[in-house]
Design an enzyme around this catalytic site. Structure first.
Site, PDB file in Angstrom:
ATOM      1  N   GLU A 133     -20.583  49.159  25.282  1.00  0.00           N
ATOM      2  CA  GLU A 133     -20.304  49.714  23.947  1.00  0.00           C
ATOM      3  C   GLU A 133     -21.360  49.364  22.900  1.00  0.00           C
ATOM      4  O   GLU A 133     -21.023  48.958  21.787  1.00  0.00           O
ATOM      5  CB  GLU A 133     -18.910  49.275  23.494  1.00  0.00           C
ATOM      6  CG  GLU A 133     -17.827  49.704  24.469  1.00  0.00           C
ATOM      7  CD  GLU A 133     -16.440  49.161  24.153  1.00  0.00           C
ATOM      8  OE1 GLU A 133     -16.268  48.501  23.133  1.00  0.00           O
ATOM      9  OE2 GLU A 133     -15.521  49.405  24.971  1.00  0.00           O
ATOM     10  N   ASN A 174     -22.043  50.750  29.991  1.00  0.00           N
ATOM     11  CA  ASN A 174     -20.656  51.228  29.972  1.00  0.00           C
ATOM     12  C   ASN A 174     -20.216  51.537  28.532  1.00  0.00           C
ATOM     13  O   ASN A 174     -20.497  50.753  27.619  1.00  0.00           O
ATOM     14  CB  ASN A 174     -19.774  50.111  30.559  1.00  0.00           C
ATOM     15  CG  ASN A 174     -18.359  50.543  30.857  1.00  0.00           C
ATOM     16  OD1 ASN A 174     -18.136  51.540  31.535  1.00  0.00           O
ATOM     17  ND2 ASN A 174     -17.385  49.785  30.360  1.00  0.00           N
ATOM     18  N   HIS A 210     -10.860  56.632  28.418  1.00  0.00           N
ATOM     19  CA  HIS A 210      -9.542  56.403  27.829  1.00  0.00           C
ATOM     20  C   HIS A 210      -9.130  57.740  27.205  1.00  0.00           C
ATOM     21  O   HIS A 210      -9.512  58.060  26.078  1.00  0.00           O
ATOM     22  CB  HIS A 210      -9.607  55.287  26.777  1.00  0.00           C
ATOM     23  CG  HIS A 210      -9.935  53.957  27.377  1.00  0.00           C
ATOM     24  ND1 HIS A 210      -9.044  53.276  28.176  1.00  0.00           N
ATOM     25  CD2 HIS A 210     -11.057  53.199  27.334  1.00  0.00           C
ATOM     26  CE1 HIS A 210      -9.589  52.149  28.581  1.00  0.00           C
ATOM     27  NE2 HIS A 210     -10.821  52.076  28.093  1.00  0.00           N
ATOM     28  N   GLU A 239     -12.657  53.037  33.343  1.00  0.00           N
ATOM     29  CA  GLU A 239     -11.452  52.468  32.690  1.00  0.00           C
ATOM     30  C   GLU A 239     -10.407  53.544  32.428  1.00  0.00           C
ATOM     31  O   GLU A 239      -9.783  53.579  31.364  1.00  0.00           O
ATOM     32  CB  GLU A 239     -11.837  51.810  31.352  1.00  0.00           C
ATOM     33  CG  GLU A 239     -12.906  50.751  31.473  1.00  0.00           C
ATOM     34  CD  GLU A 239     -13.222  50.043  30.151  1.00  0.00           C
ATOM     35  OE1 GLU A 239     -12.423  50.160  29.204  1.00  0.00           O
ATOM     36  OE2 GLU A 239     -14.268  49.389  30.083  1.00  0.00           O
ATOM     37  N   ASP A 241      -7.376  55.873  31.718  1.00  0.00           N
ATOM     38  CA  ASP A 241      -5.938  55.944  31.454  1.00  0.00           C
ATOM     39  C   ASP A 241      -5.707  57.168  30.577  1.00  0.00           C
ATOM     40  O   ASP A 241      -6.653  57.731  30.026  1.00  0.00           O
ATOM     41  CB  ASP A 241      -5.369  54.651  30.841  1.00  0.00           C
ATOM     42  CG  ASP A 241      -6.135  54.126  29.652  1.00  0.00           C
ATOM     43  OD1 ASP A 241      -6.901  54.890  29.031  1.00  0.00           O
ATOM     44  OD2 ASP A 241      -5.952  52.938  29.312  1.00  0.00           O
TER      45      ASP A 241
HETATM   46  O1  G3I Z   1      -5.260  35.302  26.839  1.00  0.00           O
HETATM   47  C1  G3I Z   1      -4.921  35.188  25.457  1.00  0.00           C
HETATM   48  C2  G3I Z   1      -3.748  34.313  25.283  1.00  0.00           C
HETATM   49  O2  G3I Z   1      -4.082  33.012  25.690  1.00  0.00           O
HETATM   50  C3  G3I Z   1      -3.312  34.351  23.811  1.00  0.00           C
HETATM   51  O3  G3I Z   1      -2.178  33.568  23.649  1.00  0.00           O
HETATM   52  C4  G3I Z   1      -3.044  35.774  23.370  1.00  0.00           C
HETATM   53  C5  G3I Z   1      -2.650  35.870  21.895  1.00  0.00           C
HETATM   54  O4  G3I Z   1      -3.155  37.027  21.272  1.00  0.00           O
HETATM   55  O5  G3I Z   1      -4.199  36.522  23.563  1.00  0.00           O
HETATM   56  C6  G3I Z   1      -4.611  36.566  24.921  1.00  0.00           C
HETATM   57  O6  G3I Z   1      -5.794  37.298  24.994  1.00  0.00           O
HETATM   58  C7  G3I Z   1      -5.680  38.703  24.848  1.00  0.00           C
HETATM   59  C8  G3I Z   1      -6.301  39.319  26.098  1.00  0.00           C
HETATM   60  O7  G3I Z   1      -6.371  40.733  25.952  1.00  0.00           O
HETATM   61  C9  G3I Z   1      -5.540  38.986  27.371  1.00  0.00           C
HETATM   62  O8  G3I Z   1      -4.255  39.519  27.306  1.00  0.00           O
HETATM   63  C10 G3I Z   1      -6.436  39.126  23.619  1.00  0.00           C
HETATM   64  O9  G3I Z   1      -5.763  38.672  22.455  1.00  0.00           O
HETATM   65  C11 G3I Z   1      -6.563  40.629  23.572  1.00  0.00           C
HETATM   66  O10 G3I Z   1      -7.441  40.997  22.496  1.00  0.00           O
HETATM   67  C12 G3I Z   1      -7.167  41.129  24.868  1.00  0.00           C
HETATM   68  O11 G3I Z   1      -7.226  42.560  24.838  1.00  0.00           O
HETATM   69  C13 G3I Z   1      -8.151  43.133  25.733  1.00  0.00           C
HETATM   70  C14 G3I Z   1      -9.137  44.005  24.968  1.00  0.00           C
HETATM   71  O12 G3I Z   1     -10.026  44.632  25.883  1.00  0.00           O
HETATM   72  C15 G3I Z   1      -9.956  43.196  23.976  1.00  0.00           C
HETATM   73  O13 G3I Z   1     -10.692  44.048  23.185  1.00  0.00           O
HETATM   74  C16 G3I Z   1      -7.385  44.017  26.715  1.00  0.00           C
HETATM   75  O14 G3I Z   1      -6.545  43.202  27.532  1.00  0.00           O
HETATM   76  C17 G3I Z   1      -8.373  44.779  27.598  1.00  0.00           C
HETATM   77  O15 G3I Z   1      -7.681  45.729  28.367  1.00  0.00           O
HETATM   78  C18 G3I Z   1      -9.361  45.532  26.719  1.00  0.00           C
HETATM   79  O16 G3I Z   1     -10.283  46.182  27.570  1.00  0.00           O
HETATM   80  C19 G3I Z   1     -11.264  46.987  26.928  1.00  0.00           C
HETATM   81  C20 G3I Z   1     -12.497  46.938  27.807  1.00  0.00           C
HETATM   82  O17 G3I Z   1     -12.878  45.600  28.039  1.00  0.00           O
HETATM   83  C21 G3I Z   1     -13.648  47.734  27.174  1.00  0.00           C
HETATM   84  N1  G3I Z   1     -13.236  49.089  26.872  1.00  0.00           N
HETATM   85  C22 G3I Z   1     -12.003  49.227  26.107  1.00  0.00           C
HETATM   86  C23 G3I Z   1     -10.864  48.469  26.797  1.00  0.00           C
HETATM   87  C24 G3I Z   1      -9.549  48.689  26.077  1.00  0.00           C
HETATM   88  O18 G3I Z   1      -9.601  48.161  24.780  1.00  0.00           O
END
Ligand code: G3I
Length: 325
Positions: A133, A174, A210, A239, A241
């Site tokens: 990105e 990506n 997405h 990715e 969905d």
């Molecule tokens: O693991 C921590 C946990 O310890 C904590 O208590 C909790 C509280 O907020 O957060 C947890 O981390 C979260 C993590 O996902 C795991 O669940 C983060 O806050 C959260 O921001 C994170 O979101 C991820 C996101 O990227 C971040 O921008 C999504 O799971 C993930 O699916 C998403 O993936 C991205 C790709 O990498 C790039 N393209 C877009 C895609 C969707 O946004």
């Protein structure tokens, strides 16, 4: 062909990589998730565990436990592994905010990060999203900590550092919103063309896909895939969905969603793109469920399996398409 075949069986027979993003905690806790991930997909990618934030508890340390868990799970089930992602403006370590780095320090940090992480998984990870990105929605270069400190050259450096530590792995750029031919994918096309002309080692481009409703248009995705291939690049859907605006979802959303999955898989295979990764296993694992604002605006059941890991119409549509084509 027997109905007992899994999606993975069909993908294997067709020579297609069908993948899912994996969360290590759910893998440890939930046997249905574990079973679905191992039996239905022949490619896996850690959803978050290989990002810089989770990997770097402090400036000089690494924590590979979660990433190793996903990679080992994939290896134990003969799945191909995609690595996601080395350089991103998002999900940086929290301690970054307080770090008053010089450009030289940041460059050395990033180089060490790429060498260490790519080097650790040499021969185990088949493809890396090296840069994620880097282009903004209007096609300009996104301003990030990396570009602000290091200029646009960080892109070329990142790919070169990955290549120097692993001569075999495939290196990808990506991005989202660039799946069809549009302003953003034009800009990415120009960027990658410029980098390739300078012999920067880039093997492919990842289109995240997405999708929202019937956007992006499958025919335009196919056209986009072909032009990147004409640049000499591999193209993978990284990715996928499919969500809907709340209030605008069709009355039979699961069937409409299945048709869209079918059209996209069909268009991609036709264009010669043979790796399609979905961003999660079941709807309950989707990142869309976790994003409050997003969840209020969009539906949150975008994947091939439902919350109980039962196959949805979209699952059967993808399977039929792989069998028919
Ligand atoms: O693991 C921590 C946990 O310890 C904590 O208590 C909790 C509280 O907020 O957060 C947890 O981390 C979260 C993590 O996902 C795991 O669940 C983060 O806050 C959260 O921001 C994170 O979101 C991820 C996101 O990227 C971040 O921008 C999504 O799971 C993930 O699916 C998403 O993936 C991205 C790709 O990498 C790039 N393209 C877009 C895609 C969707 O946004």
């Amino acid at each position: 062909m027997s109905n007992e075949q899994t999606l993975r069986d069909v993908a294997d027979e067709r020579g297609v990589s069908l993948g899912a993003a994996i969360d290590p905690d759910t893998l440890r806790r939930n046997p249905s998730y574990w079973k679905t991930a191992s039996s239905e997909f022949n490619l896996l990618t850690p959803e978050n565990a290989l990002k810089m934030g989770p990997l770097r508890p402090s400036r000089h340390t690494y924590d590979f436990r979660d990433a190793d868990a996903v990679v080992e799970f994939g290896e134990n089930h003969d799945a191909t592994i995609r690595g996601h992602t080395l350089v991103w403006h998002n999900q940086k370590p929290d301690w970054f905010q307080a770090w008053e780095y010089t450009p030289e320090q940041l460059r050395a940090f990033l180089r060490d990060h790429i060498h260490t992480v790519v080097g650790r998984y040499h021969g185990r990870i088949d493809a890396w999203d090296v840069v994620n990105e880097a282009v903004a929605d209007d096609g300009s270069m996104r301003r990030t900590v990396w570009s602000d400190a290091l200029g646009e050259e960080y892109l070329a450096d990142a790919f070169r550092w990955a290549r120097e530590i692993d001569p075999d792995v495939d290196l990808y750029y990506n991005d989202y919103g660039a799946d069809e031919v549009n302003e953003k994918s034009d800009a990415i096309y120009d960027l990658l063309e410029r980098l390739l002309a300078r012999d920067v080692p880039i093997d492919g481009v990842g289109l995240q896909l997405h999708a929202l409703g019937d956007w992006p248009d499958p025919d335009s995705i196919a056209e986009n895939v072909r032009r990147f291939q004409d640049l000499g690049l591999e193209v993978e859907i990284t990715e996928m969905d499919v969500a809907y605006h709340r209030g605008e979802a069709p009355s039979n959303p699961l069937e409409v969603q299945a048709e869209y999955y079918r059209d996209v898989v069909d268009a991609c295979l036709e264009a010669g793109c043979e790796t399609i990764v979905t961003w999660g296993v079941g709807d309950g694992n989707s990142w869309l469920r976790g994003f409050k604002d997003f969840g209020e605006r969009y539906t949150g059941d975008p994947l091939l399996f439902d919350d109980r890991y039962e196959p949805k119409p979209a699952y059967h549509a993808v399977k039929d398409t792989l069998q028919d084509q």
